[in-house]
Design an enzyme around this catalytic site. Sequence first.
Site, PDB file in Angstrom:
ATOM      1  N   ALA A 138      31.281  29.316  36.198  1.00 36.97           N
ATOM      2  CA  ALA A 138      31.441  27.942  36.072  1.00 36.97           C
ATOM      3  C   ALA A 138      29.706  27.321  36.048  1.00 36.97           C
ATOM      4  O   ALA A 138      29.305  26.834  35.204  1.00 36.97           O
ATOM      5  CB  ALA A 138      32.102  26.936  37.056  1.00 36.97           C
ATOM      6  N   SER A 153      28.418  37.809  21.851  1.00 41.13           N
ATOM      7  CA  SER A 153      29.128  36.906  22.708  1.00 41.13           C
ATOM      8  C   SER A 153      29.893  36.080  22.015  1.00 41.13           C
ATOM      9  O   SER A 153      29.846  35.948  20.771  1.00 41.13           O
ATOM     10  CB  SER A 153      27.934  36.618  23.810  1.00 41.13           C
ATOM     11  OG  SER A 153      28.810  35.883  24.640  1.00 41.13           O
ATOM     12  N   GLU A 174      44.348  33.731  21.731  1.00 45.73           N
ATOM     13  CA  GLU A 174      44.748  34.761  22.707  1.00 45.73           C
ATOM     14  C   GLU A 174      43.946  34.719  23.720  1.00 45.73           C
ATOM     15  O   GLU A 174      42.762  34.213  24.041  1.00 45.73           O
ATOM     16  CB  GLU A 174      44.218  36.223  22.092  1.00 45.73           C
ATOM     17  CG  GLU A 174      42.792  36.414  21.846  1.00 45.73           C
ATOM     18  CD  GLU A 174      42.514  37.314  20.743  1.00 45.73           C
ATOM     19  OE1 GLU A 174      42.756  37.119  19.588  1.00 45.73           O
ATOM     20  OE2 GLU A 174      42.082  38.398  21.292  1.00 45.73           O
ATOM     21  N   LYS A 208      41.502  35.090  27.184  1.00 40.21           N
ATOM     22  CA  LYS A 208      40.188  35.657  27.121  1.00 40.21           C
ATOM     23  C   LYS A 208      40.173  36.409  28.454  1.00 40.21           C
ATOM     24  O   LYS A 208      40.124  35.985  29.484  1.00 40.21           O
ATOM     25  CB  LYS A 208      39.038  34.678  27.260  1.00 40.21           C
ATOM     26  CG  LYS A 208      37.644  35.291  27.498  1.00 40.21           C
ATOM     27  CD  LYS A 208      36.764  34.000  27.339  1.00 40.21           C
ATOM     28  CE  LYS A 208      35.333  34.636  27.179  1.00 40.21           C
ATOM     29  NZ  LYS A 208      34.876  35.524  28.256  1.00 40.21           N
ATOM     30  N   ASP A 229      39.236  38.645  31.556  1.00 40.81           N
ATOM     31  CA  ASP A 229      38.123  38.727  32.410  1.00 40.81           C
ATOM     32  C   ASP A 229      37.621  39.962  32.994  1.00 40.81           C
ATOM     33  O   ASP A 229      38.098  40.416  33.891  1.00 40.81           O
ATOM     34  CB  ASP A 229      38.137  37.586  33.480  1.00 40.81           C
ATOM     35  CG  ASP A 229      37.013  37.158  34.271  1.00 40.81           C
ATOM     36  OD1 ASP A 229      35.997  37.678  33.669  1.00 40.81           O
ATOM     37  OD2 ASP A 229      36.981  36.709  35.241  1.00 40.81           O
ATOM     38  N   TYR A 267      40.801  43.713  20.925  1.00 37.53           N
ATOM     39  CA  TYR A 267      40.913  42.513  20.385  1.00 37.53           C
ATOM     40  C   TYR A 267      40.053  42.448  19.201  1.00 37.53           C
ATOM     41  O   TYR A 267      40.044  41.317  18.524  1.00 37.53           O
ATOM     42  CB  TYR A 267      40.797  41.515  21.254  1.00 37.53           C
ATOM     43  CG  TYR A 267      39.519  41.532  22.146  1.00 37.53           C
ATOM     44  CD1 TYR A 267      38.230  41.505  21.637  1.00 37.53           C
ATOM     45  CD2 TYR A 267      39.613  41.730  23.566  1.00 37.53           C
ATOM     46  CE1 TYR A 267      36.887  41.817  22.720  1.00 37.53           C
ATOM     47  CE2 TYR A 267      38.562  41.851  24.307  1.00 37.53           C
ATOM     48  CZ  TYR A 267      37.257  41.825  23.710  1.00 37.53           C
ATOM     49  OH  TYR A 267      36.282  42.062  24.748  1.00 37.53           O
ATOM     50  N   LYS A 269      37.176  27.707  27.653  1.00 33.08           N
ATOM     51  CA  LYS A 269      37.280  28.319  29.036  1.00 33.08           C
ATOM     52  C   LYS A 269      38.100  27.237  29.991  1.00 33.08           C
ATOM     53  O   LYS A 269      38.391  26.241  29.561  1.00 33.08           O
ATOM     54  CB  LYS A 269      35.957  28.341  29.564  1.00 33.08           C
ATOM     55  CG  LYS A 269      34.809  29.139  28.996  1.00 33.08           C
ATOM     56  CD  LYS A 269      35.012  30.615  29.047  1.00 33.08           C
ATOM     57  CE  LYS A 269      34.504  31.277  30.371  1.00 33.08           C
ATOM     58  NZ  LYS A 269      33.073  31.317  30.508  1.00 33.08           N
ATOM     59  N   CYS A 317      42.563  40.585  72.379  1.00 35.58           N
ATOM     60  CA  CYS A 317      43.386  40.671  71.496  1.00 35.58           C
ATOM     61  C   CYS A 317      44.477  39.248  71.808  1.00 35.58           C
ATOM     62  O   CYS A 317      44.903  39.093  72.924  1.00 35.58           O
ATOM     63  CB  CYS A 317      44.555  41.820  71.457  1.00 35.58           C
ATOM     64  SG  CYS A 317      45.882  41.651  70.415  1.00 35.58           S
ATOM     65  N   CYS A 333      42.616  45.852  68.435  1.00 35.41           N
ATOM     66  CA  CYS A 333      43.143  45.580  69.638  1.00 35.41           C
ATOM     67  C   CYS A 333      43.417  47.026  70.090  1.00 35.41           C
ATOM     68  O   CYS A 333      43.697  47.979  69.308  1.00 35.41           O
ATOM     69  CB  CYS A 333      44.564  44.897  69.413  1.00 35.41           C
ATOM     70  SG  CYS A 333      45.573  45.160  70.710  1.00 35.41           S
ATOM     71  N   CYS A 336      51.023  46.098  72.298  1.00 36.35           N
ATOM     72  CA  CYS A 336      50.813  44.818  71.555  1.00 36.35           C
ATOM     73  C   CYS A 336      51.927  44.687  70.749  1.00 36.35           C
ATOM     74  O   CYS A 336      52.355  45.159  69.853  1.00 36.35           O
ATOM     75  CB  CYS A 336      49.374  45.121  70.844  1.00 36.35           C
ATOM     76  SG  CYS A 336      49.189  43.472  69.941  1.00 36.35           S
TER      77      CYS A 336
HETATM   78  S1  IVH Z   1      36.626  38.524  20.626  1.00 40.40           S
HETATM   79  C1  IVH Z   1      32.168  38.802  18.299  1.00 40.40           C
HETATM   80  N1  IVH Z   1      38.480  38.236  22.144  1.00 40.40           N
HETATM   81  O1  IVH Z   1      34.596  37.589  26.381  1.00 40.40           O
HETATM   82  C2  IVH Z   1      32.529  38.863  19.709  1.00 40.40           C
HETATM   83  N2  IVH Z   1      36.336  38.475  23.289  1.00 40.40           N
HETATM   84  O2  IVH Z   1      32.422  35.684  26.457  1.00 40.40           O
HETATM   85  C3  IVH Z   1      34.105  38.798  19.681  1.00 40.40           C
HETATM   86  N3  IVH Z   1      36.438  38.788  25.672  1.00 40.40           N
HETATM   87  O3  IVH Z   1      31.944  39.503  24.651  1.00 40.40           O
HETATM   88  C4  IVH Z   1      34.797  38.909  20.843  1.00 40.40           C
HETATM   89  N4  IVH Z   1      38.762  38.411  25.785  1.00 40.40           N
HETATM   90  O4  IVH Z   1      33.750  40.695  26.347  1.00 40.40           O
HETATM   91  C5  IVH Z   1      37.160  38.349  22.223  1.00 40.40           C
HETATM   92  N5  IVH Z   1      40.351  38.032  23.409  1.00 40.40           N
HETATM   93  C6  IVH Z   1      39.100  38.092  23.288  1.00 40.40           C
HETATM   94  C7  IVH Z   1      38.282  38.405  24.684  1.00 40.40           C
HETATM   95  C8  IVH Z   1      36.705  38.535  24.504  1.00 40.40           C
HETATM   96  C9  IVH Z   1      37.369  38.562  26.449  1.00 40.40           C
HETATM   97  C10 IVH Z   1      35.163  38.814  26.218  1.00 40.40           C
HETATM   98  C11 IVH Z   1      34.248  39.655  25.184  1.00 40.40           C
HETATM   99  C12 IVH Z   1      33.046  39.015  24.850  1.00 40.40           C
HETATM  100  C13 IVH Z   1      33.100  37.885  26.139  1.00 40.40           C
HETATM  101  C14 IVH Z   1      32.237  36.504  25.436  1.00 40.40           C
END
Ligand code: IVH
Length: 706
Positions: free
Chosen positions: A44, A92, A126, A128, A130, A236, A324, A429, A447, A453
């Site tokens: 964040a 990204s 869909e 995202k 992590d 994806y 996000k 303990c 302990c 114990c």
């Molecule tokens: S699509 C052109 N779909 O998030 C880039 N990315 O913050 C298309 N990520 O670099 C990426 N889940 O590593 C896409 N369902 C999803 C994702 C996803 C995680 C990641 C990915 C990307 C990063 C961007």
Amino acid sequence: MSDTITIAEMTEPQARAELARLADVLGDANRAYHGEDAPQISDADYDALKRRNAEIEARFPALKRDDSPSDQVGAEPSEGFSKLRHAVSMLSLSNAFDAEEVDDFDARIRKYLGLGADAALRYTAEPKIDGLSLSLRYEDGALVSAATRGDGQVGENVTANAQTIDDIPQRIKNGPAILEVRGEVYMSHADFEALNARQTERGGKTFANPRNAAAGSLRQLDASITRARPLRFFAYTWGEISEPLAETQMAAIERLAQMGFQTNPLTNLSDGPADLLAHYAKIEQLRSQLGYDIDGVVYKVDDLALQGRLGFRSTTPRWAIAHKFPAELAWTRLEAIDIQVGRTGALSPVARLAPVTVGGVVVSNATLHNEDYIAGRDSKGGEIRAGKDIRVGDWVQVYRAGDVIPKVADVDLSKRPDTSKPYVFPELCPECGSDAIREPGDAVRRCSGGLICPAQAVEKLKHFVSRSAFDIDGLGAKQVEQFHTDGWIAEPADIFTLRERFGTGLQQLKNREGWGEKSASNLFDAIDARRDIELARLIFGLGIRHVGEAASNLLALHYGTWTAFAEAMDAAADPENEAWGDLTGIDGVGAVMAGSLTATFAQDTERAAIDRLIAHLQVQTAERPDTSGSPVAGKIVVFTGTLEKMTRAEAKARAESLGAKVSGSVSAKTDILVAGPGAGSKAKKAIELGIETLDEDGWLALIEGA
Ligand code: IVH
């Protein structure tokens, strides 16, 4: 410069200085996150700084730096892996944080495409994931390379590592001749917890969260380490392709699923921002039950022809955005620090918090790890949280990732009460008053009371009845606690005298809440059924420190009978005795585990309790699989390249059932290398070392009929 100066008020010199500072801070954060798998600031905070940078650039376009963080994706690839240039850059996503920004995203796209507000425009939505992104290149259906994102242009060659991941097909059918599949490598919460527990047991490095664990596990120079880590992969998107996959994003994802990739089941089609927000709300609500970390929802224009027209900015596509979730962090007051005592005597500090909602869940307890963590030190004496200690009465920041146990991440010194005192970790303990001792090199204080114990005793009993140990129907953790509190069982042997002690006293149990005549007599039957027990379950059930399920199996197979095992543990207490060499010679048993085993057997009260238990049992002899007729018994085998007639998992299981040991790397000790198409450095090394190399058919011919 402080963040309190608004961008609107900024003068040009102030803006220039702030852009320089942000380039610095974000550059460091990028390196820590991508290069070292050890984030310094929260996602964040990172997003907020990146946004501030973009906003200043928008107001002062002339001041945009050549090294602007807005133009950077990830960090340069680290040393150690060979480099792979992506045929199509790995980009990204830009971010949205609220509904208004999602509306803006839709409006921008319509404007760019010249579509009116009412024209149909569909999006996919869909989760995202992590984790970390990975690009997989298939040529003529075979996986030929795998690369991390790196700086977006050049990533690390992690092909050998990717080949160990079950979700990644080695071969695909009915795909284009060239296909780069991209997606996210991640680790589930359950696997993350288990990995950290294993790491702690072995005195290895633990990971702060599943994403770091996934990154640390994938980016291992020794792929056999990656193999032992349970990584997963969701596909994806794609990079280079020799022919289109489909006409829409949704259909393309379905094709990837048909080719054998895992795709996220929460992917859906939406008609516009309102629909997208509804799906976002649904995913956010499901978030805590998914079992893996997600940090938002990704929206993509569904029509691939439109995606093509929209194209890319310098580092992000115009046709997608990441919406996000708000960070799962919250501040609250630390009301007390309690100490819990575990099965092996470990004293674990637990934060009792004023209840606070973190990501939709009310949290009132969090782990504080160990005494160093509270004091602001890591296990090597280095500073964590810039050396800030944690005290009762402090305002602390709580962090939660999905199902993972909440953690205390930070402390706000400005709110610390004047009267507060540093926390003093107990040296006795809290459960039994025995000395709590911290051995040199151990982060944990333990302990020393052993079975006297009560906390250790009850945790040991819970372990004893657990699924991989005695697994007694009707006797779970809850019943064990009840019986222990009532004074009916103090150690495992007592479980086996329950029937005779109750005899007619069945009445006593029957009258307890939750027990009737039938359930009580079922319980006694279930206990009787377990008097006849496998050696491995017994060894595991003893709950000896460092001796997990896999090690218990190894020990059982090695010694065969309880008598042989117990005699060997007694003899091995003397390191000069050959029994010690025999024990530590078992592949998978190190000196630490061996020391823990011999110490337990040599300790009088522990040993007496074990002997009392054994008197009630008939321990089965552990049978080794009969591999006498096997041509590969005792041989060390390595599989590399693509196997076409079986999966890696099958090949390994079959080889092991024939008495072979399967290793992930080639060394002088390797007996046979089985090399399929695409075999690389391992095959080369095997030739250099003069190791017998077979193709898949040669291997199958060798083991045929065995
Ligand atoms: S699509 C052109 N779909 O998030 C880039 N990315 O913050 C298309 N990520 O670099 C990426 N889940 O590593 C896409 N369902 C999803 C994702 C996803 C995680 C990641 C990915 C990307 C990063 C961007």
